[in-house]
Design a protein around this motif. Structure first.
Motif, PDB file in Angstrom:
ATOM      1  N   VAL A   2       0.868  -1.170   0.000  1.00  0.00           N
ATOM      2  CA  VAL A   2       0.000   0.000   0.000  1.00  0.00           C
ATOM      3  C   VAL A   2       0.909   1.226   0.000  1.00  0.00           C
ATOM      4  O   VAL A   2       1.949   1.210   0.676  1.00  0.00           O
ATOM      5  CB  VAL A   2      -0.905   0.016   1.252  1.00  0.00           C
ATOM      6  CG1 VAL A   2      -1.716   1.313   1.338  1.00  0.00           C
ATOM      7  CG2 VAL A   2      -1.837  -1.191   1.264  1.00  0.00           C
ATOM      8  N   GLN A   4       1.345   5.706   0.038  1.00  0.00           N
ATOM      9  CA  GLN A   4       0.733   6.960   0.480  1.00  0.00           C
ATOM     10  C   GLN A   4       1.577   8.111  -0.048  1.00  0.00           C
ATOM     11  O   GLN A   4       2.714   8.317   0.408  1.00  0.00           O
ATOM     12  CB  GLN A   4       0.649   6.999   2.009  1.00  0.00           C
ATOM     13  CG  GLN A   4      -0.109   8.180   2.552  1.00  0.00           C
ATOM     14  CD  GLN A   4      -0.385   8.032   4.044  1.00  0.00           C
ATOM     15  OE1 GLN A   4       0.416   7.485   4.804  1.00  0.00           O
ATOM     16  NE2 GLN A   4      -1.543   8.497   4.468  1.00  0.00           N
ATOM     17  N   LEU A  62      -4.403   6.616   1.557  1.00  0.00           N
ATOM     18  CA  LEU A  62      -3.822   5.306   1.303  1.00  0.00           C
ATOM     19  C   LEU A  62      -4.302   4.754  -0.033  1.00  0.00           C
ATOM     20  O   LEU A  62      -5.486   4.861  -0.372  1.00  0.00           O
ATOM     21  CB  LEU A  62      -4.214   4.345   2.431  1.00  0.00           C
ATOM     22  CG  LEU A  62      -3.800   4.798   3.835  1.00  0.00           C
ATOM     23  CD1 LEU A  62      -4.476   3.936   4.891  1.00  0.00           C
ATOM     24  CD2 LEU A  62      -2.289   4.735   3.987  1.00  0.00           C
ATOM     25  N   TYR A  81       4.195   0.896   2.065  1.00  0.00           N
ATOM     26  CA  TYR A  81       4.044   0.008   3.208  1.00  0.00           C
ATOM     27  C   TYR A  81       3.816  -1.416   2.718  1.00  0.00           C
ATOM     28  O   TYR A  81       2.999  -1.636   1.805  1.00  0.00           O
ATOM     29  CB  TYR A  81       2.832   0.401   4.049  1.00  0.00           C
ATOM     30  CG  TYR A  81       2.887   1.767   4.684  1.00  0.00           C
ATOM     31  CD1 TYR A  81       2.229   2.852   4.120  1.00  0.00           C
ATOM     32  CD2 TYR A  81       3.587   1.977   5.873  1.00  0.00           C
ATOM     33  CE1 TYR A  81       2.263   4.109   4.714  1.00  0.00           C
ATOM     34  CE2 TYR A  81       3.630   3.227   6.475  1.00  0.00           C
ATOM     35  CZ  TYR A  81       2.969   4.291   5.889  1.00  0.00           C
ATOM     36  OH  TYR A  81       3.007   5.522   6.487  1.00  0.00           O
ATOM     37  N   ARG A 109      -2.546  -9.147   5.059  1.00  0.00           N
ATOM     38  CA  ARG A 109      -4.007  -9.128   5.097  1.00  0.00           C
ATOM     39  C   ARG A 109      -4.517 -10.468   5.611  1.00  0.00           C
ATOM     40  O   ARG A 109      -3.990 -11.517   5.278  1.00  0.00           O
ATOM     41  CB  ARG A 109      -4.591  -8.821   3.716  1.00  0.00           C
ATOM     42  CG  ARG A 109      -4.293  -7.418   3.226  1.00  0.00           C
ATOM     43  CD  ARG A 109      -5.553  -6.727   2.762  1.00  0.00           C
ATOM     44  NE  ARG A 109      -6.138  -7.365   1.605  1.00  0.00           N
ATOM     45  CZ  ARG A 109      -5.786  -7.096   0.361  1.00  0.00           C
ATOM     46  NH1 ARG A 109      -4.858  -6.203   0.119  1.00  0.00           N
ATOM     47  NH2 ARG A 109      -6.358  -7.719  -0.633  1.00  0.00           N
ATOM     48  N   THR A 125      -6.362  -5.393   6.657  1.00  0.00           N
ATOM     49  CA  THR A 125      -4.910  -5.243   6.754  1.00  0.00           C
ATOM     50  C   THR A 125      -4.521  -5.205   8.217  1.00  0.00           C
ATOM     51  O   THR A 125      -4.696  -4.189   8.880  1.00  0.00           O
ATOM     52  CB  THR A 125      -4.471  -3.974   6.020  1.00  0.00           C
ATOM     53  OG1 THR A 125      -5.108  -3.924   4.740  1.00  0.00           O
ATOM     54  CG2 THR A 125      -2.965  -3.989   5.792  1.00  0.00           C
ATOM     55  N   GLU A 126      -4.027  -6.340   8.704  1.00  0.00           N
ATOM     56  CA  GLU A 126      -3.824  -6.458  10.138  1.00  0.00           C
ATOM     57  C   GLU A 126      -2.472  -5.936  10.613  1.00  0.00           C
ATOM     58  O   GLU A 126      -2.384  -5.272  11.638  1.00  0.00           O
ATOM     59  CB  GLU A 126      -3.983  -7.909  10.576  1.00  0.00           C
ATOM     60  CG  GLU A 126      -3.862  -8.095  12.086  1.00  0.00           C
ATOM     61  CD  GLU A 126      -4.358  -9.428  12.565  1.00  0.00           C
ATOM     62  OE1 GLU A 126      -4.560 -10.323  11.731  1.00  0.00           O
ATOM     63  OE2 GLU A 126      -4.546  -9.576  13.794  1.00  0.00           O
ATOM     64  N   TRP A 172       1.199  -3.920   9.624  1.00  0.00           N
ATOM     65  CA  TRP A 172       1.828  -2.981   8.699  1.00  0.00           C
ATOM     66  C   TRP A 172       3.299  -2.818   9.055  1.00  0.00           C
ATOM     67  O   TRP A 172       3.660  -2.812  10.231  1.00  0.00           O
ATOM     68  CB  TRP A 172       1.173  -1.607   8.804  1.00  0.00           C
ATOM     69  CG  TRP A 172      -0.278  -1.539   8.459  1.00  0.00           C
ATOM     70  CD1 TRP A 172      -1.327  -2.003   9.209  1.00  0.00           C
ATOM     71  CD2 TRP A 172      -0.847  -0.926   7.299  1.00  0.00           C
ATOM     72  NE1 TRP A 172      -2.513  -1.725   8.562  1.00  0.00           N
ATOM     73  CE2 TRP A 172      -2.251  -1.061   7.393  1.00  0.00           C
ATOM     74  CE3 TRP A 172      -0.316  -0.278   6.184  1.00  0.00           C
ATOM     75  CZ2 TRP A 172      -3.131  -0.576   6.423  1.00  0.00           C
ATOM     76  CZ3 TRP A 172      -1.184   0.220   5.219  1.00  0.00           C
ATOM     77  CH2 TRP A 172      -2.570   0.056   5.341  1.00  0.00           C
ATOM     78  N   GLY A 173       4.123  -2.650   8.034  1.00  0.00           N
ATOM     79  CA  GLY A 173       5.493  -2.219   8.272  1.00  0.00           C
ATOM     80  C   GLY A 173       5.528  -0.727   8.542  1.00  0.00           C
ATOM     81  O   GLY A 173       4.493  -0.055   8.511  1.00  0.00           O
ATOM     82  N   GLN A 174       6.710  -0.202   8.775  1.00  0.00           N
ATOM     83  CA  GLN A 174       6.851   1.220   9.099  1.00  0.00           C
ATOM     84  C   GLN A 174       6.934   2.088   7.848  1.00  0.00           C
ATOM     85  O   GLN A 174       6.830   3.305   7.934  1.00  0.00           O
ATOM     86  CB  GLN A 174       8.079   1.449   9.994  1.00  0.00           C
ATOM     87  CG  GLN A 174       9.401   1.680   9.272  1.00  0.00           C
ATOM     88  CD  GLN A 174       9.906   0.468   8.498  1.00  0.00           C
ATOM     89  OE1 GLN A 174       9.471  -0.659   8.738  1.00  0.00           O
ATOM     90  NE2 GLN A 174      10.840   0.696   7.583  1.00  0.00           N
TER      91      GLN A 174
END
Lengths: 108, 120
Positions: free
Chosen positions: B37, B39, B45, B95, B99, B107-108, B110-112
């Motif tokens: 994803v 941004q 997003l 990111y 999921r 989307t449970e 996430w990376g930074q």
């Protein structure tokens, strides 16, 4: 693709207030396959709610989600200072998954 | 504890290429539906790409189809996004995420994020 429209774009509120955020879908979302995320500046989004109303692990109970089909709501009871952030909804009923444009909750 | 650590973001000229990596710990990526994803600065997003459990199928947003390729290395427990023919509107924080759940999944994790800037 399903278009999600969030409103309002920005809300200015004080700590302790109750806030209701709206997410409207361009077509019906089956199975309540809608999630809500919180994002703070320079941070990744964090899952708050999935299945329209199920709180993710570790999410305080002041956050609640509701709705079905095309109209969904995220409610935050008694805003805490750490709740000032941008909130996004996402549908995962159909491909491609899509996000709403976000609602910013800032401090009045 | 699930951790996703992206890397590979950089400043690149229009038409250039980059490969983003997402190293996972606390989870076996091959068992999960993985996604990228992005941004753009000051924006919301945007879903970019998916790879299914086991890597059998891949999916792309129309805006990146034919230019980006998602893949994973099971032995390294790492997800990749190969980005070619980059354009200025690809500028964003990217990111990787996991999921889960029914249908196409929420989307449970996430990376930074890793920042990609496309500019001359």
């Amino acid at each position: 693709e399903i278009v999600l429209t969030q409103s309002p774009g920005t809300l200015s509120l004080s700590p302790g207030e109750r806030v209701t955020l709206s997410c409207r879908a361009s077509q019906s979302i089956a199975g309540s396959y809608l999630a809500w995320y919180q994002q703070k500046p320079s941070q990744a989004p964090r899952l708050l709610i999935y299945g329209a109303s199920v709180r993710a692990t570790g999410i305080p109970d002041r956050f609640s989600g509701s709705g079905s089909r095309t109209d969904f709501t995220l409610t935050i009871n008694r805003l805490e200072p750490e709740d000032f952030a941008v909130y996004y909804c996402q549908q995962y009923d159909s491909s491609p998954v899509t996000f709403g444009g976000g609602t910013k909750v800032d401090i009045k | 504890d699930v951790q996703l650590l992206e890397s590979g973001g950089n400043l690149v000229q229009p038409g250039g290429s980059l490969r983003l990596s997402c190293a996972a710990s606390g989870v076996t990526l091959n068992n999960y539906f993985m996604t990228w994803v992005r941004q753009a600065p000051g924006k919301g997003l945007e879903w970019v790409s998916d790879i299914t459990v086991g890597g059998g199928s891949t999916y792309y947003a129309d805006s990146v189809k034919g230019r980006f390729t998602i893949s994973r290395d099971i032995s390294r427990n790492t997800l990749f996004l190969q980005m070619n023919t980059l354009r200025s509107d690809d500028t964003a924080v990217y990111y990787c995420a996991i999921r889960r759940g029914p249908s196409f999944g929420y989307t449970e994790y996430w990376g930074q994020g890793t920042r990609v800037t496309v500019s001359s």
